[in-house]
Design a protein around this motif. Structure first.
Motif, short mmCIF file in Angstrom:
data_model
loop_
_atom_site.label_atom_id
_atom_site.label_comp_id
_atom_site.label_asym_id
_atom_site.label_seq_id
_atom_site.Cartn_x
_atom_site.Cartn_y
_atom_site.Cartn_z
N GLY A 141 54.74 6.10 48.54
CA GLY A 141 53.39 6.20 49.07
C GLY A 141 53.37 6.27 50.58
N MET A 142 54.22 5.49 51.24
CA MET A 142 54.29 5.53 52.69
C MET A 142 54.87 6.85 53.17
N ALA A 143 55.84 7.38 52.46
CA ALA A 143 56.45 8.65 52.86
C ALA A 143 55.45 9.79 52.74
N ALA A 144 54.50 9.66 51.81
CA ALA A 144 53.49 10.71 51.63
C ALA A 144 52.44 10.70 52.73
N ALA A 145 52.40 9.63 53.52
CA ALA A 145 51.41 9.53 54.60
C ALA A 145 52.12 9.12 55.88
N PRO A 146 52.88 10.04 56.50
CA PRO A 146 53.61 9.71 57.72
C PRO A 146 52.67 9.28 58.84
N LEU A 147 53.08 8.24 59.56
CA LEU A 147 52.22 7.67 60.58
C LEU A 147 52.37 8.39 61.92
N ASP A 148 52.15 9.67 61.92
CA ASP A 148 52.07 10.44 63.16
C ASP A 148 51.07 11.57 62.95
N GLN A 149 50.72 12.26 64.03
CA GLN A 149 49.68 13.27 63.95
C GLN A 149 50.21 14.67 63.73
N ASP A 150 51.52 14.83 63.74
CA ASP A 150 52.09 16.16 63.60
C ASP A 150 51.68 16.78 62.26
N GLY A 151 51.05 17.93 62.35
CA GLY A 151 50.68 18.65 61.14
C GLY A 151 49.40 18.21 60.49
N LEU A 152 48.71 17.20 61.02
CA LEU A 152 47.45 16.76 60.43
C LEU A 152 46.35 17.79 60.69
N PRO A 153 45.41 17.95 59.75
CA PRO A 153 44.25 18.83 60.00
C PRO A 153 43.42 18.30 61.17
N GLU A 154 42.59 19.17 61.73
CA GLU A 154 41.76 18.77 62.86
C GLU A 154 40.49 18.05 62.41
N SER A 155 39.90 18.49 61.31
CA SER A 155 38.63 17.91 60.88
C SER A 155 38.86 16.56 60.21
N ILE A 156 37.86 15.69 60.28
CA ILE A 156 37.98 14.40 59.62
C ILE A 156 38.05 14.58 58.11
N GLU A 157 37.37 15.59 57.59
CA GLU A 157 37.45 15.87 56.14
C GLU A 157 38.87 16.24 55.74
N GLY A 158 39.52 17.07 56.55
CA GLY A 158 40.89 17.47 56.25
C GLY A 158 41.87 16.31 56.34
N ILE A 159 41.66 15.43 57.32
CA ILE A 159 42.54 14.27 57.48
C ILE A 159 42.40 13.31 56.30
N ILE A 160 41.14 13.01 55.93
CA ILE A 160 40.92 12.09 54.81
C ILE A 160 41.46 12.70 53.51
N ARG A 161 41.28 14.00 53.34
CA ARG A 161 41.81 14.65 52.13
C ARG A 161 43.33 14.57 52.10
N PHE A 162 43.96 14.71 53.24
CA PHE A 162 45.42 14.62 53.32
C PHE A 162 45.91 13.27 52.80
N PHE A 163 45.26 12.19 53.26
CA PHE A 163 45.68 10.86 52.84
C PHE A 163 45.34 10.59 51.37
N VAL A 164 44.14 10.97 50.96
CA VAL A 164 43.73 10.75 49.57
C VAL A 164 44.66 11.50 48.62
N ARG A 165 44.96 12.75 48.96
CA ARG A 165 45.81 13.55 48.07
C ARG A 165 47.19 12.94 47.94
N GLY A 166 47.73 12.41 49.06
CA GLY A 166 49.05 11.79 48.99
C GLY A 166 49.07 10.60 48.06
N VAL A 167 48.04 9.76 48.11
CA VAL A 167 47.97 8.58 47.24
C VAL A 167 47.77 9.01 45.79
#
Length: 230
Positions: free
Chosen positions: A80-106
């Motif tokens: 679970g931690m590997a699916a959500a790396p704690l850096d900003q590299d490659g994260l979407p710009e929008s808050i919707e994209g960021i939240i979706r990234f984390f939710v999808r990983g979990v």
């Protein structure tokens, strides 16, 4: 280290490829046995038989099935931690994209076997070292989300510290509850609904204060039935 804690530690750390493959076979077999029979009936004899190793060989690696389940829980948490790396590299710009990234990983970390997930959540030994790892991972994730929310222009919550705690705990608790619950759920639809709920909370601004005398809802104080296992 107390004797109870020693009983949850693997006995043998593989140093050769063959030994590591044997341990992996034991863990894979245990995952299938626990999912099929449940924890009470998921005996070490059944695990050894499924892994095609002798019971003596199994005990060279793990002293009991509690230690095996702790190992499975640890690997689940680390995935679970590997699916959500704690850096900003490659994260979407929008808050919707960021939240979706984390939710999808979990969500993806909980799709493999709901039955095994229920066993790990409901019956996994709460070993001190495992709880420490859970708490550490959770705090790291909260700190990262707090910093991210604090500088994102779309976020309009009044308190980013509380918001970060709510986002992290909500994703963990709701995904555990839904993905490990009875029946099947459309993962894509579930992801959409959870992302929508969180984004509306983060971007909608603070709610109006309740009118005097109207009262406000108080928390139930109930702990999550799942625990923060990523």
């Amino acid at each position: 280290m107390a004797s109870g804690q020693r009983g949850l530690q693997p006995r043998k750390q593989p140093r050769q490829v063959r030994a590591e493959l044997t341990r992996q076979r034991i863990l894979d077999a245990a995952a299938r046995v626990f999912a099929e029979y449940g924890y009470a009936a998921g005996t070490t004899n059944r695990i050894a038989e499924r892994a095609r190793v002798s019971i003596g060989s199994l005990y060279q690696y793990y002293p009991n099935k509690d230690a095996i389940l702790v190992e499975l829980l640890t690997r689940h948490l680390d995935a679970g931690m590997a699916a959500a790396p704690l850096d900003q590299d490659g994260l979407p710009e929008s808050i919707e994209g960021i939240i979706r990234f984390f939710v999808r990983g979990v969500v993806e970390n909980h799709r493999d076997d709901p039955k095994l997930l229920r066993v790990m959540i409901e019956q996994g030994p709460r070993a001190p070292e495992l709880l420490e790892r859970v708490a550490d991972h959770e705090q790291r994730r909260i700190a990262y989300v707090r910093a991210l929310l604090g500088r994102h222009p779309q976020v309009r919550v009044a308190d980013t510290d509380i918001a970060a705690r709510l986002v992290v705990s909500t994703v963990e608790m709701v995904v555990h509850r839904v993905m490990a619950g009875p029946g099947q759920v459309d993962a894509a639809l579930f992801e959409d609904e959870l992302v929508t709920m969180l984004v509306r909370y983060l971007t909608g601004g603070p709610a109006s204060a309740p009118e005097s005398g109207s009262g406000s809802a108080s928390g139930s104080g109930a702990e999550s039935a799942c625990g923060p296992f990523g």
